[in-house]
Design an enzyme around this catalytic site. Structure first.
Site, PDB file in Angstrom:
ATOM      1  N   HIS A  35      -3.012   1.399   6.896  1.00  0.00           N
ATOM      2  CA  HIS A  35      -3.202   1.371   5.442  1.00  0.00           C
ATOM      3  C   HIS A  35      -3.176   2.788   4.883  1.00  0.00           C
ATOM      4  CE1 HIS A  35      -4.352  -0.380   1.638  1.00  0.00           C
ATOM      5  NE2 HIS A  35      -5.451   0.339   1.559  1.00  0.00           N
TER       6      HIS A  35
ATOM      7  N   HIS B  51      -6.026   2.062  -4.539  1.00  0.00           N
ATOM      8  CA  HIS B  51      -5.076   1.536  -3.560  1.00  0.00           C
ATOM      9  C   HIS B  51      -4.642   0.118  -3.890  1.00  0.00           C
ATOM     10  CE1 HIS B  51      -8.122  -0.788  -0.806  1.00  0.00           C
ATOM     11  NE2 HIS B  51      -8.543  -0.763  -2.046  1.00  0.00           N
TER      12      HIS B  51
ATOM     13  N   CYS C 202       0.823  -1.220   0.000  1.00  0.00           N
ATOM     14  CA  CYS C 202       0.000   0.000   0.000  1.00  0.00           C
ATOM     15  C   CYS C 202       0.853   1.264   0.000  1.00  0.00           C
ATOM     16  CB  CYS C 202      -0.991  -0.017   1.152  1.00  0.00           C
ATOM     17  SG  CYS C 202      -0.309   0.132   2.817  1.00  0.00           S
TER      18      CYS C 202
END
Length: 309
Positions: free
Chosen positions: A263, A275, A210
């Site tokens: 995240h 993402h 991420c």
């Protein structure tokens, strides 16, 4: 090998391991020179891929021609920091271990003072002096330019010289002259990777995690940001959650946004998130509404400028 020496990565992607004994038998093709990334990733089914994260085996990755600073050597491995990846773990750069065989010394390296060729395609072929295919390089690999021709760009490599196709690269006067992009440019850079499988620690177009994804799309637009999500959330310009714009980084934390940050993604606009989610999934665009991410959204940061250039 002397302490605090600068070396260059001599494979397309060098994985930065947590320790000198983190790699497993299944990872052999990722720790050799040459590496075989496609074969390695092809063998990483869900469980061994997840273990890269759950077992804290991997920290990050470093691209071909990137500089690392060697701190110590142990059993064919070297402890390094990566100056190009800012981190709160070490003020000198991101720390980890790489096989010594994946590094080389090049006293003539001229990235700072020469024109720079930046790979713009998802992957590009590096050709030998005989114009034979030699290596497959990742998006955002940067090499010094030796000579520009109509059909070839001659570049300096860690091992000497090679050739890239002009259509695969953007040439800048210096590494510092890379164009500063807008928020939309960050989105445009990321969109091309939709469908790419997530890879823990991934920092290349063979697979991103991420924060590796957000780091790399910002880097593609002239912004060097911290490597990890928790550091990315501390830098940049704070943005109120009701004022986010496309290209802003969005951060997510456990306990409905009040717990540990875990995240990061890129705001796509229209309530959507671009993402790289987690192991077993691929880079995607999703609606935030009525998802766990809507509940966990806790912060936003902007690294791009309002106008671009």
């Amino acid at each position: 090998m002397a302490i605090q020496q600068k070396w260059l990565v001599s494979v397309p992607v060098a994985t930065l391991w947590t320790s000198s004994d983190s790699s497993r038998e299944i990872d052999f093709e990722a720790i050799t020179n040459p590496v075989n990334l496609d074969s390695w990733l092809g063998k990483l089914t869900y469980e061994p891929r997840l273990e890269l994260c759950e077992g804290n085996l991997v920290q990050s990755q470093v691209l071909y021609g990137e500089e690392v600073i060697v701190l110590e050597e142990k059993d064919g491995w070297v402890h390094v920091v990566v100056p190009g990846q800012p981190s709160s773990k070490d003020e000198r750069g991101y720390p980890g271990w790489v096989p010594k065989a994946q590094l080389t010394k090049n006293e003539d390296w001229k990235l700072g003072s020469r024109k720079a060729a930046v790979i713009q395609k998802k992957k590009a072929t590096l050709y030998s002096n005989d114009r034979e295919p030699e290596l497959i390089l990742s998006y955002q690999t940067i090499l010094p330019v030796l000579r520009e021709e109509a059909e070839w760009i001659q570049v300096q490599t860690p091992e000497g010289a090679g050739y890239l196709k002009p259509e695969d690269v953007q040439v800048y006067e210096t590494i510092g002259a890379i164009r500063k992009g807008s928020g939309k440019d960050i989105i445009d850079a990321g969109e091309q990777f939709i469908g790419l499988p997530y890879l823990w620690g991934g920092m290349s177009s063979f697979g991103y995690d991420c924060s590796g994804f957000s780091y790399s799309m910002c880097k593609a637009n002239g912004f060097i940001i911290p490597r990890d999500a928790h550091d990315q959330a501390e830098a940049g310009d704070p943005v109120e959650l009701d004022a986010i714009e496309p290209g802003d980084l969005l951060f997510f934390a456990y306990e409905e946004g009040k717990g540990k940050l875990h995240h990061v993604g890129i705001y796509y606009g229209d309530g959507k998130l671009l993402h790289s989610p987690n192991t077993g999934k691929t880079i995607e665009i999703i609606d935030l509404k009525d998802t766990i991410y809507e509940k966990e959204l806790c912060a936003a940061r902007r690294y791009w400028q309002e106008t671009g250039e």
